[in-house]
Design an enzyme around this catalytic site. Sequence first.
Site, PDB file in Angstrom:
ATOM      1  N   GLY A  69     -35.335 -60.666  61.317  1.00 18.59           N
ATOM      2  CA  GLY A  69     -34.555 -61.701  60.639  1.00 18.59           C
ATOM      3  C   GLY A  69     -34.952 -63.123  60.989  1.00 18.59           C
ATOM      4  O   GLY A  69     -34.205 -64.059  60.709  1.00 18.59           O
TER       5      GLY A  69
ATOM      6  N   ASN B 101     -32.997 -51.487  54.895  1.00 23.47           N
ATOM      7  CA  ASN B 101     -31.814 -51.552  55.745  1.00 23.47           C
ATOM      8  C   ASN B 101     -30.945 -52.706  55.245  1.00 23.47           C
ATOM      9  O   ASN B 101     -31.227 -53.863  55.536  1.00 23.47           O
ATOM     10  CB  ASN B 101     -32.257 -51.785  57.205  1.00 23.47           C
ATOM     11  CG  ASN B 101     -31.077 -51.894  58.146  1.00 23.47           C
ATOM     12  OD1 ASN B 101     -29.937 -51.650  57.759  1.00 23.47           O
ATOM     13  ND2 ASN B 101     -31.359 -52.243  59.400  1.00 23.47           N
ATOM     14  N   TRP B 102     -29.929 -52.355  54.478  1.00 25.39           N
ATOM     15  CA  TRP B 102     -29.087 -53.402  53.876  1.00 25.39           C
ATOM     16  C   TRP B 102     -28.107 -53.994  54.881  1.00 25.39           C
ATOM     17  O   TRP B 102     -27.417 -54.958  54.577  1.00 25.39           O
ATOM     18  CB  TRP B 102     -28.329 -52.839  52.663  1.00 25.39           C
ATOM     19  CG  TRP B 102     -29.200 -52.614  51.461  1.00 25.39           C
ATOM     20  CD1 TRP B 102     -30.539 -52.891  51.357  1.00 25.39           C
ATOM     21  CD2 TRP B 102     -28.807 -52.100  50.191  1.00 25.39           C
ATOM     22  NE1 TRP B 102     -30.999 -52.569  50.111  1.00 25.39           N
ATOM     23  CE2 TRP B 102     -29.955 -52.078  49.366  1.00 25.39           C
ATOM     24  CE3 TRP B 102     -27.603 -51.632  49.653  1.00 25.39           C
ATOM     25  CZ2 TRP B 102     -29.921 -51.621  48.044  1.00 25.39           C
ATOM     26  CZ3 TRP B 102     -27.566 -51.178  48.349  1.00 25.39           C
ATOM     27  CH2 TRP B 102     -28.714 -51.172  47.543  1.00 25.39           C
TER      28      TRP B 102
ATOM     29  N   GLY C 105     -33.903 -58.197  55.449  1.00 23.94           N
ATOM     30  CA  GLY C 105     -33.638 -59.295  54.502  1.00 23.94           C
ATOM     31  C   GLY C 105     -34.317 -59.148  53.154  1.00 23.94           C
ATOM     32  O   GLY C 105     -33.670 -59.304  52.109  1.00 23.94           O
TER      33      GLY C 105
ATOM     34  N   SER D 122     -39.126 -58.994  59.836  1.00 20.20           N
ATOM     35  CA  SER D 122     -39.629 -60.040  58.942  1.00 20.20           C
ATOM     36  C   SER D 122     -40.786 -59.571  58.059  1.00 20.20           C
ATOM     37  O   SER D 122     -41.730 -60.324  57.820  1.00 20.20           O
ATOM     38  CB  SER D 122     -40.023 -61.292  59.739  1.00 20.20           C
ATOM     39  OG  SER D 122     -38.889 -61.822  60.388  1.00 20.20           O
TER      40      SER D 122
ATOM     41  N   GLU E  38     -39.703 -52.164  66.150  1.00 21.31           N
ATOM     42  CA  GLU E  38     -39.082 -53.415  65.697  1.00 21.31           C
ATOM     43  C   GLU E  38     -38.927 -54.375  66.879  1.00 21.31           C
ATOM     44  O   GLU E  38     -37.918 -54.310  67.603  1.00 21.31           O
ATOM     45  CB  GLU E  38     -37.693 -53.136  65.125  1.00 21.31           C
ATOM     46  CG  GLU E  38     -37.689 -52.293  63.880  1.00 21.31           C
ATOM     47  CD  GLU E  38     -36.499 -52.642  62.994  1.00 21.31           C
ATOM     48  OE1 GLU E  38     -36.718 -53.060  61.863  1.00 21.31           O
ATOM     49  OE2 GLU E  38     -35.358 -52.519  63.461  1.00 21.31           O
TER      50      GLU E  38
END
Length: 253
Positions: free
Chosen positions: A173, A9-10, A236, A214, A167
Amino acid sequence: MVKPIFIANWKMNLTLKERVALAQQIKDDWGKNTDKEIVICPPFISLVQLAEIFKNSHIKLGAQDVFWEETGAYTGEISPLILKEIDCQYVIIGHSERRQYLAETDEMVNKKVAACLDNGLTPIICVGESLEQRQRNDSATVVHWQLNRALEGIELVDNEQLVIAYEPIWAIGTGRPIEPSDAQEILQVIRQTLIDHYPLTIVNNNIRLIYGGSVEPDNCADFSAVDYLAGFLVGGASLKMELFNQIVKLSFS
Ligand code: PGA
């Protein structure tokens, strides 16, 4: 065994040029691999360019969102029909950032899931609790509720697929993932919710459960051992080729 899936997931990161360069590297490193499924989700504006790069490779393309109507006067939106036209196969739906900043509701998530399936796209449905909800011991209730609402009236036929991404919002993040044993507990709740909705064969063959929040090279192997887990949604770490490569290599091997 189900094929593990790694979804990058950019989000709203990188420039157009940087996305092209990263996509090219991913294709070079993983384009011929068939043991692990890799899905890249760039911002909408890069989908067409990336579709061209991934053509004739095993890398798949995903969108970060979709609208529930197929065509019409919906300024600024992108429909499942358009995504299908450019060879997109997956769509992230109900990511916590959209729920938080764009007021996406469970009802909208449900409509988007239906629209994807109607158009041959595989939804990646995101569910997860906030820190406050976890501290109140409400994680299981929240996730069960979100998933129930997302799946209301949704039938799965033949080879239609779903991906459910657990999630926990507080792990996204932050560099602070959930403990694998705590993830296990919630995945069990998710699996039971799915069993309440669908026959066991559909749950086993058509639905994959993944974790996001993460995920890094140093924790992915521990998560790979969690029951029913079949992949990751990586934010990330998917922006750095060495980190993403490590995650794909070290997980579910
Ligand atoms: P993260 O993001 O890997 O940066 O925590 C995950 C996600 O939001 O999908």
